[in-house]
Every structure is written in structure tokens, then in C-alpha cells.
Design a protein around this motif. Structure first.
Motif, mmCIF file in Angstrom:
data_model
loop_
_atom_site.group_PDB
_atom_site.id
_atom_site.type_symbol
_atom_site.label_atom_id
_atom_site.label_comp_id
_atom_site.label_asym_id
_atom_site.label_seq_id
_atom_site.Cartn_x
_atom_site.Cartn_y
_atom_site.Cartn_z
ATOM 1 N N ARG A 170 -5.502 2.473 -6.508
ATOM 2 C CA ARG A 170 -6.256 1.222 -6.419
ATOM 3 C C ARG A 170 -5.547 0.298 -5.443
ATOM 4 O O ARG A 170 -4.385 -0.054 -5.635
ATOM 5 C CB ARG A 170 -6.373 0.564 -7.777
ATOM 6 C CG ARG A 170 -7.199 -0.696 -7.760
ATOM 7 C CD ARG A 170 -7.787 -0.964 -9.135
ATOM 8 N NE ARG A 170 -8.571 -2.175 -9.156
ATOM 9 C CZ ARG A 170 -9.833 -2.249 -8.736
ATOM 10 N NH1 ARG A 170 -10.429 -1.189 -8.265
ATOM 11 N NH2 ARG A 170 -10.488 -3.394 -8.798
ATOM 12 N N TYR A 171 -6.258 -0.068 -4.372
ATOM 13 C CA TYR A 171 -5.763 -1.004 -3.371
ATOM 14 C C TYR A 171 -6.596 -2.269 -3.475
ATOM 15 O O TYR A 171 -7.781 -2.258 -3.140
ATOM 16 C CB TYR A 171 -5.914 -0.440 -1.952
ATOM 17 C CG TYR A 171 -5.169 0.850 -1.689
ATOM 18 C CD1 TYR A 171 -3.789 0.851 -1.551
ATOM 19 C CD2 TYR A 171 -5.848 2.045 -1.553
ATOM 20 C CE1 TYR A 171 -3.106 2.029 -1.300
ATOM 21 C CE2 TYR A 171 -5.164 3.225 -1.289
ATOM 22 C CZ TYR A 171 -3.800 3.208 -1.169
ATOM 23 O OH TYR A 171 -3.124 4.368 -0.908
ATOM 24 N N ASP A 216 -9.127 -4.513 -4.118
ATOM 25 C CA ASP A 216 -10.444 -4.520 -4.766
ATOM 26 C C ASP A 216 -11.170 -3.180 -4.695
ATOM 27 O O ASP A 216 -12.342 -3.093 -5.031
ATOM 28 C CB ASP A 216 -11.318 -5.597 -4.142
ATOM 29 C CG ASP A 216 -11.543 -5.364 -2.657
ATOM 30 O OD1 ASP A 216 -10.732 -4.647 -2.043
ATOM 31 O OD2 ASP A 216 -12.526 -5.896 -2.114
ATOM 32 N N ARG A 217 -10.494 -2.115 -4.264
ATOM 33 C CA ARG A 217 -11.160 -0.811 -4.169
ATOM 34 C C ARG A 217 -10.248 0.303 -4.656
ATOM 35 O O ARG A 217 -9.029 0.196 -4.627
ATOM 36 C CB ARG A 217 -11.621 -0.532 -2.739
ATOM 37 C CG ARG A 217 -10.505 -0.407 -1.749
ATOM 38 C CD ARG A 217 -11.028 -0.333 -0.315
ATOM 39 N NE ARG A 217 -9.901 -0.291 0.593
ATOM 40 C CZ ARG A 217 -9.573 0.766 1.308
ATOM 41 N NH1 ARG A 217 -10.311 1.838 1.264
ATOM 42 N NH2 ARG A 217 -8.530 0.729 2.097
ATOM 43 N N THR A 218 -10.883 1.369 -5.105
ATOM 44 C CA THR A 218 -10.161 2.545 -5.562
ATOM 45 C C THR A 218 -10.465 3.695 -4.620
ATOM 46 O O THR A 218 -11.621 3.937 -4.278
ATOM 47 C CB THR A 218 -10.592 2.928 -6.992
ATOM 48 O OG1 THR A 218 -10.312 1.832 -7.861
ATOM 49 C CG2 THR A 218 -9.843 4.149 -7.477
ATOM 50 N N VAL A 219 -9.422 4.397 -4.197
ATOM 51 C CA VAL A 219 -9.561 5.536 -3.303
ATOM 52 C C VAL A 219 -9.123 6.779 -4.059
ATOM 53 O O VAL A 219 -8.054 6.797 -4.671
ATOM 54 C CB VAL A 219 -8.697 5.359 -2.032
ATOM 55 C CG1 VAL A 219 -8.807 6.569 -1.137
ATOM 56 C CG2 VAL A 219 -9.098 4.096 -1.297
ATOM 57 N N THR A 220 -9.964 7.817 -4.027
ATOM 58 C CA THR A 220 -9.620 9.095 -4.628
ATOM 59 C C THR A 220 -9.425 10.106 -3.512
ATOM 60 O O THR A 220 -10.325 10.325 -2.702
ATOM 61 C CB THR A 220 -10.719 9.565 -5.595
ATOM 62 O OG1 THR A 220 -10.907 8.570 -6.607
ATOM 63 C CG2 THR A 220 -10.338 10.885 -6.254
ATOM 64 N N GLN A 238 0.830 -1.204 0.000
ATOM 65 C CA GLN A 238 0.000 0.000 0.000
ATOM 66 C C GLN A 238 0.865 1.256 0.000
ATOM 67 O O GLN A 238 0.559 2.232 -0.686
ATOM 68 C CB GLN A 238 -0.935 0.006 1.207
ATOM 69 C CG GLN A 238 -2.046 -1.028 1.112
ATOM 70 C CD GLN A 238 -2.846 -1.120 2.398
ATOM 71 O OE1 GLN A 238 -2.297 -0.995 3.494
ATOM 72 N NE2 GLN A 238 -4.144 -1.343 2.262
ATOM 73 N N SER A 267 -5.938 9.244 -7.524
ATOM 74 C CA SER A 267 -6.642 7.978 -7.298
ATOM 75 C C SER A 267 -5.641 6.832 -7.190
ATOM 76 O O SER A 267 -4.696 6.746 -7.976
ATOM 77 C CB SER A 267 -7.619 7.688 -8.431
ATOM 78 O OG SER A 267 -8.646 8.645 -8.440
#
Length: 71
Positions: A23-24, A26-30, A7, A21
Motif C-alpha cells: 500500500r502506497y 492512497d493505492r494498493t499495488v499487487t 516507498q 501487495s
């Protein structure tokens, strides 16, 4: 929250690429800003260092001027 080295690497890559943005798994954080990303990166590194028993890394930068041409 427990952070992983992967991470940290992904966040560092996003910061260096100038994107907000990440991607970790299974999810994307902006993120809202670069400042927010840098703050989180610092927190991630501190928590990882504490979990592994490593001391906190510090960077010291010294600036010198020769006095030449300053007046």
C-alpha cells in the motif's frame, strides 16, 4: 517516475514479509512475483541514488574453500 525513500522502505518490508501487495499512500499495488518486486526495488534504489548524487551501492561476496575434505 520519482520514487521516495518511504516507498523503498514499504517495498522492502513487503519483500521481507513475503507478501505481494504493497500500500502506497492512497493505492494498493499487487505484484505478480517476488522477482518483479526485487527488480522494481533495484530500479527504485538506482533512481534514488542518482537523484541524491550517491554512487550506486554494490555488494561483493567472496567465497573461499579451504580444500579440506574435497576429495
Amino acid at each position: 517516475m520519482a520514487f521516495t525513500k518511504e516507498q523503498v522502505t514499504q517495498l522492502e518490508g513487503a519483500i521481507s514479509a513475503g507478501v505481494l501487495s504493497v500500500r502506497y499512500a492512497d493505492r494498493t499495488v499487487t505484484y505478480q512475483s517476488l522477482a518483479e518486486m526485487r527488480k522494481l526495488l533495484k530500479q527504485m534504489r538506482c533512481e534514488l541514488d542518482a537523484a541524491t548524487g550517491q554512487p550506486r551501492r554494490r555488494r561483493i561476496v567472496r567465497l573461499y574453500q579451504s580444500g579440506m575434505g574435497n576429495g
